[in-house]
Design a protein around this motif. Structure first.
Motif, short mmCIF file in Angstrom:
data_model
loop_
_atom_site.label_atom_id
_atom_site.label_comp_id
_atom_site.label_asym_id
_atom_site.label_seq_id
_atom_site.Cartn_x
_atom_site.Cartn_y
_atom_site.Cartn_z
N SER A 49 -0.81 -4.39 5.92
CA SER A 49 -1.85 -3.67 6.68
C SER A 49 -1.99 -2.20 6.28
CB SER A 49 -1.58 -3.76 8.18
OG SER A 49 -0.33 -3.16 8.51
N THR A 50 -0.90 -1.56 5.88
CA THR A 50 -0.99 -0.13 5.53
C THR A 50 -1.84 0.10 4.29
OG1 THR A 50 1.11 -0.27 4.33
CG2 THR A 50 1.20 0.50 6.62
N MET A 51 -2.02 -0.92 3.48
CA MET A 51 -2.91 -0.79 2.33
C MET A 51 -4.33 -0.46 2.79
SD MET A 51 -1.53 -4.14 0.20
CE MET A 51 -2.98 -4.17 -0.85
N TYR A 52 -4.71 -1.02 3.92
CA TYR A 52 -6.06 -0.84 4.43
C TYR A 52 -6.16 0.37 5.36
CZ TYR A 52 -6.47 -5.52 2.53
OH TYR A 52 -6.47 -6.58 1.68
N THR A 53 -5.14 0.59 6.18
CA THR A 53 -5.19 1.75 7.08
C THR A 53 -5.20 3.05 6.28
OG1 THR A 53 -2.78 1.69 7.32
CG2 THR A 53 -4.09 0.55 8.99
N THR A 54 -4.38 3.13 5.23
CA THR A 54 -4.37 4.35 4.42
C THR A 54 -5.66 4.50 3.62
OG1 THR A 54 -3.19 3.16 2.64
CG2 THR A 54 -1.85 4.41 4.22
N GLY A 60 -11.02 6.38 1.31
CA GLY A 60 -11.19 5.41 0.23
C GLY A 60 -10.09 5.43 -0.80
N CYS A 61 -9.00 6.10 -0.51
CA CYS A 61 -7.86 6.15 -1.44
C CYS A 61 -6.62 5.66 -0.71
CB CYS A 61 -7.66 7.57 -1.96
SG CYS A 61 -6.34 7.71 -3.20
N GLY A 62 -6.32 4.36 -0.82
CA GLY A 62 -5.21 3.78 -0.09
C GLY A 62 -3.91 3.84 -0.84
N ALA A 63 -2.82 3.68 -0.11
CA ALA A 63 -1.48 3.67 -0.70
C ALA A 63 -0.92 2.26 -0.66
CB ALA A 63 -0.56 4.62 0.07
N VAL A 64 -0.37 1.83 -1.78
CA VAL A 64 0.20 0.48 -1.88
C VAL A 64 1.68 0.59 -2.23
CG1 VAL A 64 0.09 -1.74 -3.05
CG2 VAL A 64 -2.00 -0.42 -2.69
N ALA A 65 2.51 -0.01 -1.40
CA ALA A 65 3.95 -0.04 -1.68
C ALA A 65 4.25 -1.19 -2.64
CB ALA A 65 4.73 -0.21 -0.38
N ALA A 66 5.26 -0.99 -3.47
CA ALA A 66 5.59 -2.01 -4.47
C ALA A 66 5.93 -3.35 -3.83
CB ALA A 66 6.77 -1.53 -5.32
N ASN A 67 6.61 -3.32 -2.68
CA ASN A 67 7.00 -4.58 -2.04
C ASN A 67 5.86 -5.26 -1.30
OD1 ASN A 67 6.97 -2.69 0.11
ND2 ASN A 67 8.43 -3.91 1.27
N GLN A 68 4.67 -4.65 -1.32
CA GLN A 68 3.50 -5.30 -0.74
C GLN A 68 2.77 -6.19 -1.75
OE1 GLN A 68 1.52 -1.72 0.81
NE2 GLN A 68 1.91 -2.45 2.90
N ILE A 69 3.04 -5.96 -3.01
CA ILE A 69 2.40 -6.78 -4.04
C ILE A 69 3.41 -7.57 -4.88
CG2 ILE A 69 0.29 -5.42 -4.23
CD1 ILE A 69 1.48 -3.91 -6.53
N PHE A 70 4.70 -7.25 -4.72
CA PHE A 70 5.75 -8.00 -5.40
C PHE A 70 6.86 -8.35 -4.39
CE2 PHE A 70 3.99 -5.38 -8.86
CZ PHE A 70 3.72 -6.35 -9.82
N PRO A 71 7.46 -9.53 -4.50
CA PRO A 71 8.57 -9.89 -3.59
C PRO A 71 9.86 -9.20 -4.04
CG PRO A 71 8.16 -11.68 -5.13
CD PRO A 71 7.08 -10.65 -5.40
N ILE A 72 9.95 -7.92 -3.75
CA ILE A 72 11.11 -7.15 -4.19
C ILE A 72 12.31 -7.40 -3.30
CG2 ILE A 72 12.02 -4.79 -4.42
CD1 ILE A 72 9.25 -3.96 -5.41
N TYR A 73 12.08 -7.44 -2.01
CA TYR A 73 13.18 -7.66 -1.08
C TYR A 73 13.23 -9.11 -0.63
CZ TYR A 73 13.00 -2.57 -0.92
OH TYR A 73 12.98 -1.25 -1.25
N PHE A 74 14.39 -9.52 -0.17
CA PHE A 74 14.61 -10.89 0.26
C PHE A 74 13.62 -11.30 1.33
CE2 PHE A 74 16.94 -13.99 2.95
CZ PHE A 74 17.16 -14.98 2.01
N CYS A 75 13.38 -10.42 2.30
CA CYS A 75 12.46 -10.77 3.39
C CYS A 75 11.01 -10.87 2.89
CB CYS A 75 12.56 -9.78 4.55
SG CYS A 75 12.42 -8.05 4.08
N ASN A 76 10.66 -10.12 1.84
CA ASN A 76 9.32 -10.26 1.25
C ASN A 76 9.13 -11.67 0.70
OD1 ASN A 76 9.68 -6.99 -0.30
ND2 ASN A 76 8.96 -7.50 1.76
N PHE A 122 7.31 3.76 17.10
CA PHE A 122 6.09 3.39 17.80
C PHE A 122 4.92 4.33 17.51
CE2 PHE A 122 9.34 1.65 20.90
CZ PHE A 122 9.14 0.34 20.51
N ALA A 123 5.19 5.58 17.22
CA ALA A 123 4.12 6.56 17.02
C ALA A 123 3.49 6.48 15.63
CB ALA A 123 4.65 7.98 17.27
N GLU A 124 4.13 5.76 14.72
CA GLU A 124 3.62 5.70 13.34
C GLU A 124 3.43 4.25 12.92
OE1 GLU A 124 4.96 6.99 8.80
OE2 GLU A 124 6.13 7.66 10.54
N TRP A 125 2.21 3.91 12.55
CA TRP A 125 1.90 2.53 12.20
C TRP A 125 2.70 2.06 11.00
CZ3 TRP A 125 0.39 -1.68 14.21
CH2 TRP A 125 -0.03 -2.77 13.41
N GLY A 126 2.96 2.93 10.05
CA GLY A 126 3.70 2.55 8.85
C GLY A 126 5.06 1.96 9.16
#
Length: 258
Positions: A49-54, A60-76, A122-126
């Motif tokens: 979701s932060t890809m779209y909120t940012t 119009g310039c969003g931020a994408v974390a590496a683990n949002q597009i690649f399964p870097i962590y086990f939970c991903n 709670f105060a920060e969506w990220g």
């Protein structure tokens, strides 16, 4: 542990328990699959979701974390597998049951570790979206047990072990992609070193710890839910012909609800 963490854990676990109490009564397979798919999509949706909120916050310039597009962590990886499992068309195949078993246990591990170790902020969506996505992951993976897709028994160690091997393959591929792209190693699946909080805790230590916990949990479960002659130490030869959920009649009766 902060006050926000305690509040979030109490609230989220209560809501998850309440939801599972009601949905365990679902009988029709299409309705069960629909619920599982809805939870898996919500999990992945919160995760990215932060890809779209940012994007909208920054003109119009969003931020994408590496683990949002690649399964870097086990939970991903577990989040991706939960979507695949929920959308799998034939849930009676051996392949599905093996994959669902790995996802159910692995997702619970990944979700619980993150929920207990991360301040929801709670105060920060990220930060809050991460807590929400892992809560959805926990709900979906617990439903794999509650919905009767995974039967709890010691032989669950077999598909889980193969699932851990797949983690190594996925982590290696991610490392290779980053290397070929001229990027710094993302330490996918902690193949390079442990997390920054525990750098000496290597990937194989995580694997052995999870296998040990599953063995202890399932052994205790069998002790209280099966006759002695049906427990793993009496039927260990079935390891060589292991078919999740169809090993014997005793396993069929282990479902919390089907």
């Amino acid at each position: 542990m902060t006050r926000d963490q305690i509040i979030y854990i109490l609230c989220s676990f209560s809501i998850i328990s309440l939801i599972l109490f009601f949905v365990h009564k679902i009988k029709k397979e299409k309705h069960k699959s629909a619920f599982l798919f809805l939870v898996s999509v919500a999990c992945l949706g919160f995760h990215i979701s932060t890809m779209y909120t940012t994007f909208f916050q920054n003109g119009g310039c969003g931020a994408v974390a590496a683990n949002q597009i690649f399964p870097i962590y086990f939970c991903n990886y577990m989040m991706d597998l939960l979507v695949i499992v929920s959308a799998w068309p034939d849930k009676d195949t051996k392949f599905f049951k093996n994959m669902a078993t790995f996802t159910a246990y692995g997702g619970c591990f990944g979700a619980l570790i993150t929920v207990f170790a991360t301040d929801p902020g709670f105060a920060e969506w990220g930060s809050f979206q991460s807590a929400l996505s892992h809560s959805c992951l926990l709900l979906g993976c617990l439903y794999l047990f509650v919905g009767g897709y995974v039967k709890i028994n010691v032989f669950n160690l077999v598909p889980y072990s193969f699932g851990l091997l797949s983690c190594g393959v996925v982590g290696g591929l991610v490392e290779l992609i980053f290397y070929l792209g001229g990027l710094e190693s993302p330490n996918a699946m902690y193949l390079v070193h442990g997390p920054k909080e525990l750098p000496a805790f290597q990937w194989w230590m995580f694997a052995l710890s999870m296998l040990a916990i599953i063995f202890i949990f399932t052994s205790i479960w069998e002790h209280f839910t099966r006759k002695k002659e049906d427990r793993w130490f009496k039927t260990y030869k079935d390891l060589f012909t292991y078919i999740p959920c169809k090993r014997n009649q005793a396993i069929e009766s282990d479902s919390v609800n089907s």
